[in-house]
Design a protein around this motif. Sequence first.
Motif, PDB file in Angstrom:
ATOM      1  N   UNK A 115       0.794  -1.138  -0.062  1.00  0.00           N
ATOM      2  CA  UNK A 115      -0.091  -0.080  -0.178  1.00  0.00           C
ATOM      3  C   UNK A 115       0.912   1.299   0.168  1.00  0.00           C
ATOM      4  N   UNK A 116       1.824   1.295   0.674  1.00  0.00           N
ATOM      5  CA  UNK A 116       2.951   2.501   0.802  1.00  0.00           C
ATOM      6  C   UNK A 116       3.239   2.494  -0.582  1.00  0.00           C
ATOM      7  N   UNK A 117       3.857   1.516  -1.261  1.00  0.00           N
ATOM      8  CA  UNK A 117       4.314   1.766  -2.694  1.00  0.00           C
ATOM      9  C   UNK A 117       3.426   2.397  -3.608  1.00  0.00           C
ATOM     10  N   UNK A 118       2.102   1.858  -3.431  1.00  0.00           N
ATOM     11  CA  UNK A 118       1.109   2.474  -4.249  1.00  0.00           C
ATOM     12  C   UNK A 118       0.674   4.068  -3.982  1.00  0.00           C
ATOM     13  N   UNK A 119       0.592   4.114  -2.704  1.00  0.00           N
ATOM     14  CA  UNK A 119       0.374   5.630  -2.297  1.00  0.00           C
ATOM     15  C   UNK A 119       1.372   6.514  -2.710  1.00  0.00           C
ATOM     16  N   UNK A 120       2.930   6.045  -2.838  1.00  0.00           N
ATOM     17  CA  UNK A 120       3.768   6.908  -3.301  1.00  0.00           C
ATOM     18  C   UNK A 120       4.265   6.801  -4.410  1.00  0.00           C
ATOM     19  N   UNK A 121       3.198   6.269  -5.304  1.00  0.00           N
ATOM     20  CA  UNK A 121       3.499   6.192  -7.093  1.00  0.00           C
ATOM     21  C   UNK A 121       4.599   5.360  -7.323  1.00  0.00           C
ATOM     22  N   UNK A 122       4.999   4.407  -6.376  1.00  0.00           N
ATOM     23  CA  UNK A 122       5.828   3.530  -7.050  1.00  0.00           C
ATOM     24  C   UNK A 122       5.391   2.177  -7.595  1.00  0.00           C
ATOM     25  N   UNK A 123       4.571   2.485  -8.682  1.00  0.00           N
ATOM     26  CA  UNK A 123       3.989   1.523  -9.221  1.00  0.00           C
ATOM     27  C   UNK A 123       4.534   0.244  -9.655  1.00  0.00           C
ATOM     28  N   UNK A 124       5.673   0.351 -10.316  1.00  0.00           N
ATOM     29  CA  UNK A 124       6.634  -0.670 -10.837  1.00  0.00           C
ATOM     30  C   UNK A 124       7.061  -1.527  -9.772  1.00  0.00           C
ATOM     31  N   UNK A 125       7.336  -0.637  -8.344  1.00  0.00           N
ATOM     32  CA  UNK A 125       7.674  -1.919  -7.292  1.00  0.00           C
ATOM     33  C   UNK A 125       6.541  -2.733  -6.667  1.00  0.00           C
ATOM     34  N   UNK A 126       5.427  -2.104  -6.816  1.00  0.00           N
ATOM     35  CA  UNK A 126       4.154  -2.944  -6.239  1.00  0.00           C
ATOM     36  C   UNK A 126       4.034  -4.157  -7.222  1.00  0.00           C
ATOM     37  N   UNK A 127       4.051  -3.795  -8.742  1.00  0.00           N
ATOM     38  CA  UNK A 127       3.769  -4.794  -9.648  1.00  0.00           C
ATOM     39  C   UNK A 127       4.788  -5.771  -9.608  1.00  0.00           C
TER      40      UNK A 127
END
Length: 449
Positions: A11-23
């Motif tokens: 959730x932290x990655x998604x909220x901070x626009x680190x989309x690739x890290x989340x994927x």
Amino acid sequence: MCNKNFIYLLNDALENNHLQRALDAVHTFKAADLADILTQLPLSSSQILLVNLPARAYVFSYLKPQQQVKFAQILPWATLAEIIGEMPSDKRADIFKQLDLEQQNVLLPALAQAKREDIRQLAAYVEGTAGAIMSSEYATLKPNMTVLDAIKMLRLEAPATETIYIAYVLDEMRKLLGVISLKQLILGQEQDQVDQLMTTDLISADVDTDQDDVAKTIARYDLLALPIVDAQGVMVGIVTYDDAMDVASEEATEDFLRVGAVNASSKLSLKNASIFVLYQKRVFWLVILVFGSLLSGIGIAHFEDIIAANIVLVFFLPLLVGSGGNAGSQSATLMVRALATGDVQFKDWFYLLGRESLVALCLGVTMAIAVSVLGYFRGDAMVALVLALSMLGIVLLGCLIGMSLPFILNRFKLDPASASAPLVTSICDATGVIVYLFIASQLLTGIAP
């Protein structure tokens, strides 16, 4: 189920626009597990993740209907239309039916015409029928095709079909002529014609066939898919084995809830349902059974003189009455299951009545011996005799009531699962009180009350 720390970091990655890290963090997860992850994230984060998943439509199909509706309310209509358009036809129709009329009217124009018409057709079938759960995406072949041409055709059709392991051979009017498996095609000679290899001993179902019967047919014949035809014999879809498993699970859930005297709904979520919904599902039968339990009170009031003269009878009343209810619930559960699986039919009633009577007598005698020992030490030999005879009669009646009630309901076209454990127990309680106190009045006073 992922641990809380993983969900927090995702959730932290998604909220901070680190989309690739989340994927990257979820790229090894299966679709069903990804759907579970989406339900644990805040709605804003789960929306971002869903839209960017490579297999988003597949993941979306694993979400529960109420969760799909939540996403439908927040996703842009163009994005929602893309996701729904990528889903299998039966799943597409299911989510469409969950939307309200206004949402449906907005969604339909955003879909391609072919998919729009397909949704309209599938959504028109009555819930609970084969038409409502079938898919319109299946492989078809012509009877005069060669094996080589058929395999080429399947390669072209594969991306848009539910399964290519089974192909359906249709004539010019789309009437079902036969079925042929991929194995038959691979083992056949290249110049053999499809109609020479296909199986013509067909098993199919009508669009109006009950979905439970469809699931039973698939299970009985070990089918990968069951072809569905309309009244004119034109093939309109297939029901695959995984859809049949979903139906079987829904039916089992509904039967289980009915056995517990809860108004059945396979989509009831104990975790997410509101207090009012849970109250509404349970209150009807409980109120009805309150009045049913008055019969026990009436029986006790009728024999109050014998109770007053032999107060020891009260000590054993819960034991005897509870034993009858337990025996009845066991018999009802076994019979509901047998009727649901097709193991027994109404014509078997008298045969099973005899068998159940013998079983009940054996159970009753065993329990009578046990309770008579308690009665002798708590009272005297006469009390022990009353208890033994009462236990025998109560268990026998309880078993026969529990066995017969599902049969009776089934005979009158009612769901035998409605012979719920609380209903059977209430009936057995009332009869148990009357049997016990009647025997006591005859043996302990020698005269009828």
